[in-house]
Design a protein around this motif. Structure first.
Motif, PDB file in Angstrom:
ATOM      1  N   UNK A 295      47.719  47.622  43.033  1.00  0.00           N
ATOM      2  CA  UNK A 295      46.819  46.520  43.348  1.00  0.00           C
ATOM      3  C   UNK A 295      45.418  46.894  42.894  1.00  0.00           C
ATOM      4  N   UNK A 296      44.751  46.014  42.189  1.00  0.00           N
ATOM      5  CA  UNK A 296      43.414  46.306  41.710  1.00  0.00           C
ATOM      6  C   UNK A 296      42.366  46.128  42.796  1.00  0.00           C
ATOM      7  N   UNK A 297      41.143  46.372  42.442  1.00  0.00           N
ATOM      8  CA  UNK A 297      40.015  46.163  43.352  1.00  0.00           C
ATOM      9  C   UNK A 297      39.177  44.980  42.862  1.00  0.00           C
ATOM     10  N   UNK A 298      39.838  44.072  42.163  1.00  0.00           N
ATOM     11  CA  UNK A 298      39.215  42.858  41.666  1.00  0.00           C
ATOM     12  C   UNK A 298      39.666  41.677  42.523  1.00  0.00           C
ATOM     13  N   UNK A 299      38.740  40.802  42.842  1.00  0.00           N
ATOM     14  CA  UNK A 299      39.056  39.561  43.553  1.00  0.00           C
ATOM     15  C   UNK A 299      38.732  38.393  42.628  1.00  0.00           C
ATOM     16  N   UNK A 300      39.724  37.542  42.376  1.00  0.00           N
ATOM     17  CA  UNK A 300      39.516  36.392  41.512  1.00  0.00           C
ATOM     18  C   UNK A 300      38.996  35.194  42.296  1.00  0.00           C
ATOM     19  N   UNK A 301      38.119  34.417  41.662  1.00  0.00           N
ATOM     20  CA  UNK A 301      37.595  33.196  42.282  1.00  0.00           C
ATOM     21  C   UNK A 301      37.561  32.093  41.232  1.00  0.00           C
ATOM     22  N   UNK A 302      38.113  30.938  41.584  1.00  0.00           N
ATOM     23  CA  UNK A 302      38.070  29.768  40.704  1.00  0.00           C
ATOM     24  C   UNK A 302      37.220  28.707  41.382  1.00  0.00           C
ATOM     25  N   UNK A 303      36.142  28.304  40.721  1.00  0.00           N
ATOM     26  CA  UNK A 303      35.264  27.270  41.265  1.00  0.00           C
ATOM     27  C   UNK A 303      35.176  26.126  40.265  1.00  0.00           C
ATOM     28  N   UNK A 304      34.722  24.948  40.704  1.00  0.00           N
ATOM     29  CA  UNK A 304      34.697  23.812  39.790  1.00  0.00           C
ATOM     30  C   UNK A 304      33.677  23.921  38.661  1.00  0.00           C
TER      31      UNK A 304
END
Length: 348
Positions: A74-83
């Motif tokens: 598991x990476x230490x990256x958090x993905x975020x999708x915004x408009x």
């Protein structure tokens, strides 16, 4: 070009790369301590953090995040999708989220859907392919494909800028319908009766339509007829606000107040009103949503509803860190809607 002698040493790929062990040797601590500095910085003393930071800068060390992610599955990256990455309404959310994550060794990876369910689905699929530590999406309006991926994901999930407690992902946001109710009740209480609502010119902004529905139901409850205006699709926001103001005010039946879906639209409407010599709020009051930085600087200054933009980012990051076991969860952290605030200024 002559070949090197057969017995000359070849430079191996990666030779010369500064390693974690190199940093540990420079500081005089173990490699485990250096790893802890990157992954759990709060567990390293401030004095030691400064020494490690200096060594990292001097040596030019870059952590191998891919290798670390593979080793831990598991990476230490958090993905975020915004408009919309460029939209000022989301900027504080992104900053608050990133600031909170980075203090605990996690980093933000960002994608924009520009209110497209198809683009959001593509971004979610790409992020999940990289095995992020967690994933954040905006609102509850998703394609069937995105819903399936969210349901199957085995990582912490958060939906931001919305509050639907019946949904499985953690909710960090507010109820858009109630924002419309608040704006309409405010104007009704001030004596306005011919109140119009201007929708966003961007197709797919369904949250704005929920605010419109709250406004419409509130007017009907007061015995009044809702009055919604839809600008031409994909007009730039200021131009869409201008179009709305000109169209609504040239009719025989004029509104005495207008609620705009966001402050950009409202600013376009205010500027168009000034060019047409309208007196605002005497001829027509104006209310926006977002409390953008320019709202208090407009002439007249803009009455608007301020969402808890930065708080959404900070709380979402905290919830993720709790689910990952980095932070402890307190009883006060139970999910609940965040509060928006009506900011009264000269335009109403």
């Amino acid at each position: 070009m002559p070949r090197p002698p057969a017995d000359s040493p070849r430079k191996r790929r990666g030779a010369g790369r500064v390693t974690l062990s190199s940093v540990a040797e420079r500081v005089g601590v173990s490699s485990i301590t250096i790893s802890r500095y990157f992954n759990q910085p709060d567990q390293v003393s401030e004095e030691l953090r400064e020494r490690i930071r200096s060594a990292v800068d001097e040596l030019g060390y870059v952590p191998n995040l891919v290798a670390g992610g593979l080793a831990s599955a598991r990476g230490r990256i958090v993905g975020m999708v915004i408009p919309n990455i460029s939209g000022p309404i989301f900027a504080q959310t992104i900053q608050g989220f990133s600031d909170t994550l980075s203090r605990h060794g996690y980093q933000l990876l960002l994608a924009s859907s520009y209110f497209s369910e198809e683009q959001e689905e593509s971004a979610v699929r790409a992020f999940l392919g990289w095995s992020p530590a967690a994933l954040v999406v905006t609102s509850h309006f998703h394609s069937a494909g995105t819903e399936k991926m969210l349901a199957d994901a085995d990582i912490p999930l958060v939906e931001i800028w919305d509050y639907r407690p019946e949904r499985a992902p953690l909710q960090v946001g507010f109820v858009h319908y109630e924002v419309g109710v608040t704006a309409a009740r405010y104007l009704l209480d001030k004596g306005y009766r011919r109140i119009a609502f201007v929708q966003n010119s961007v197709p797919g902004d369904f949250s704005a339509l929920e605010r419109r529905d709250g406004y419409a139901d509130t007017l009907r409850a007061a015995g009044l007829e809702p009055w919604a205006f839809a600008p031409d699709e994909n007009l730039q926001p200021f131009e869409a606000g201008k179009q709305a103001m000109e169209s609504l005010m040239r009719g025989a039946q004029r509104p005495d107040a207008i609620i705009f879906a966001n402050d950009n639209l409202a600013a376009g409407g205010l500027l168009a009103g000034r060019r047409a010599d309208l007196r605002i709020p005497e001829d027509c009051a104006v209310v926006g949503f977002g409390d953008y930085a320019f709202a208090p600087m407009l002439i007249p200054s803009l009455t608007t509803i301020r969402p808890p933009a930065r708080q959404i980012g900070e709380v979402a990051a905290q919830r993720i860190l709790q689910k990952l076991g980095v932070l402890e969860e307190a009883p006060s952290d139970a999910p609940q809607p965040l509060a928006c605030e009506l900011i009264e200024r000269e335009s109403s």
